[in-house]
Design a protein around this motif. Structure first.
Motif, PDB file in Angstrom:
ATOM      1  N   LEU A   1      45.216  57.280  47.935  1.00 28.02           N
ATOM      2  CA  LEU A   1      46.343  56.758  47.088  1.00 28.02           C
ATOM      3  C   LEU A   1      46.782  55.616  47.522  1.00 28.02           C
ATOM      4  O   LEU A   1      47.204  54.664  47.072  1.00 28.02           O
ATOM      5  N   HIS A   2      46.938  55.491  49.066  1.00 22.87           N
ATOM      6  CA  HIS A   2      47.321  54.463  49.721  1.00 22.87           C
ATOM      7  C   HIS A   2      46.152  53.262  49.608  1.00 22.87           C
ATOM      8  O   HIS A   2      46.703  51.919  49.254  1.00 22.87           O
ATOM      9  N   ALA A   3      45.033  53.624  49.643  1.00 25.62           N
ATOM     10  CA  ALA A   3      43.945  52.503  49.463  1.00 25.62           C
ATOM     11  C   ALA A   3      44.221  51.939  47.944  1.00 25.62           C
ATOM     12  O   ALA A   3      43.889  51.021  47.912  1.00 25.62           O
ATOM     13  N   ALA A   4      44.264  52.691  47.121  1.00 24.82           N
ATOM     14  CA  ALA A   4      44.275  52.490  45.808  1.00 24.82           C
ATOM     15  C   ALA A   4      45.626  51.520  45.492  1.00 24.82           C
ATOM     16  O   ALA A   4      45.405  50.706  44.886  1.00 24.82           O
ATOM     17  N   ALA A   5      46.627  51.844  46.056  1.00 27.40           N
ATOM     18  CA  ALA A   5      47.998  50.888  45.848  1.00 27.40           C
ATOM     19  C   ALA A   5      47.524  49.624  46.697  1.00 27.40           C
ATOM     20  O   ALA A   5      47.939  48.751  45.958  1.00 27.40           O
ATOM     21  N   GLU A   6      46.994  49.342  47.517  1.00 27.13           N
ATOM     22  CA  GLU A   6      46.592  48.428  48.292  1.00 27.13           C
ATOM     23  C   GLU A   6      45.708  47.528  47.401  1.00 27.13           C
ATOM     24  O   GLU A   6      45.830  46.139  47.439  1.00 27.13           O
ATOM     25  N   LEU A   7      44.624  48.245  46.910  1.00 31.52           N
ATOM     26  CA  LEU A   7      43.541  47.669  46.039  1.00 31.52           C
ATOM     27  C   LEU A   7      44.473  46.881  44.822  1.00 31.52           C
ATOM     28  O   LEU A   7      44.215  45.661  44.437  1.00 31.52           O
ATOM     29  N   TYR A   8      45.313  47.626  44.238  1.00 30.91           N
ATOM     30  CA  TYR A   8      46.063  47.226  42.927  1.00 30.91           C
ATOM     31  C   TYR A   8      46.798  46.072  43.250  1.00 30.91           C
ATOM     32  O   TYR A   8      46.855  45.061  42.608  1.00 30.91           O
ATOM     33  N   ALA A   9      47.587  45.818  44.508  1.00 33.98           N
ATOM     34  CA  ALA A   9      48.304  44.947  44.938  1.00 33.98           C
ATOM     35  C   ALA A   9      47.603  43.743  45.158  1.00 33.98           C
ATOM     36  O   ALA A   9      48.056  42.594  44.618  1.00 33.98           O
TER      37      ALA A   9
ATOM     38  N   THR B   1      55.501  41.260  45.938  1.00 35.41           N
ATOM     39  CA  THR B   1      56.947  41.796  46.068  1.00 35.41           C
ATOM     40  C   THR B   1      56.964  43.180  45.958  1.00 35.41           C
ATOM     41  O   THR B   1      56.213  43.740  45.092  1.00 35.41           O
ATOM     42  N   PRO B   2      57.801  43.914  46.621  1.00 35.06           N
ATOM     43  CA  PRO B   2      57.922  45.415  46.617  1.00 35.06           C
ATOM     44  C   PRO B   2      58.243  45.751  45.387  1.00 35.06           C
ATOM     45  O   PRO B   2      57.557  46.989  45.114  1.00 35.06           O
ATOM     46  N   ASP B   3      58.866  45.360  44.318  1.00 32.81           N
ATOM     47  CA  ASP B   3      59.148  45.903  43.122  1.00 32.81           C
ATOM     48  C   ASP B   3      57.828  46.061  42.241  1.00 32.81           C
ATOM     49  O   ASP B   3      57.905  46.602  41.281  1.00 32.81           O
TER      50      ASP B   3
END
Length: 253
Positions: free
Chosen positions: A20-28, A35-37
């Protein structure tokens, strides 16, 4: 498993924190969110997977995560229930290879597993390519128009609905229609297409802001007047055309 020219991909639900962390990084990275929000919370994604939602990853044969889609159980003010797909992203190096379709169909399987018969999501009205994918490739419909969807200017969105257990497409004939030879002078002008259908020529790629406002006004009008968008066809490098038709009551089909 999905085959694409020279490449091979597979999809699966993401469950572990590293996934899930890798997915969040890909998304960003793909959306260039700095920005964090606008970042994704991995705890939230994990909770979605356990409670009516989805977090789907697309990988290459060697295990590289190159695509991601997530969503959750939704319900509108009229009581209709659906799976809401918040986002789908694909690494630029793997775009136009069928990964987006693969992600959506994997998300469809998850939604059906939760008993959700329809899926909804939104897209930017200026993106004709996304419209073609949603309507002509997946067989979904544009059912609504929302101003400032994310609470800030410039975030107007078209709402899409996809019937996940449809046995036949009631709009198949309309989706196959070819638009007239529209040109840039026609952008944003509603053109009757018979049987109360309407063509709306639009830029094939996002461009001038004044033109975008005209096009958005046209799209807003035709999808808030009892019609649905069923097709968006590219005519040439400059022009595409949406087709809107009267919405059918599928319960009576």
């Amino acid at each position: 498993m999905h085959d694409a020219p020279g490449r091979r991909y597979h999809c699966a639900t993401l469950r572990s924190h590293p996934e899930l962390h890798a997915a969040a990084e890909l998304y960003a990275r793909v959306f260039d969110y700095d920005t964090p929000d606008l970042h994704l919370n991995t705890n939230l994604l994990s909770a979605l997977v356990r409670n009516g939602g989805s977090a789907i990853g697309a990988r290459t044969e060697d295990g590289e995560l190159i695509g991601f889609a997530y969503g959750f159980a939704g319900r509108d003010r009229e009581g209709s229930e659906f799976h809401y797909s918040q986002a789908a992203v694909v690494d630029p190096a793997h775009q136009s290879a069928g990964v987006g379709r693969l992600l959506k169909y994997a998300q469809r399987d998850v939604a059906l597993g939760w008993g959700q018969r329809r899926m909804r999501w939104t897209f930017d009205p200026s993106l004709a390519r996304n419209a073609h994918f949603n309507f002509n490739t997946l067989g979904a419909e544009g059912i609504g128009y929302e101003d400032d969807y994310y609470g800030r200017p410039g975030t107007d969105r078209i709402v899409v609905e996809w019937a996940l257990d449809r046995h036949h497409d009631p709009y198949a004939a309309e989706r196959a229609l070819q638009p007239p030879a529209f040109e840039p002078d026609d952008w944003g002008r509603q053109v009757p297409a018979g049987d109360d259908a309407i063509w709306l020529p639009v830029p094939a790629e996002p461009g001038d802001s004044a033109v975008c406002r005209t096009v958005r006004a046209g799209l807003r009008e035709i999808v808030t007047d009892g019609r649905v968008l069923v097709s968006c066809t590219r005519i040439d490098d400059r022009t595409a055309a949406h087709l809107a038709v009267r919405r059918l009551d599928e319960e009576e089909e």
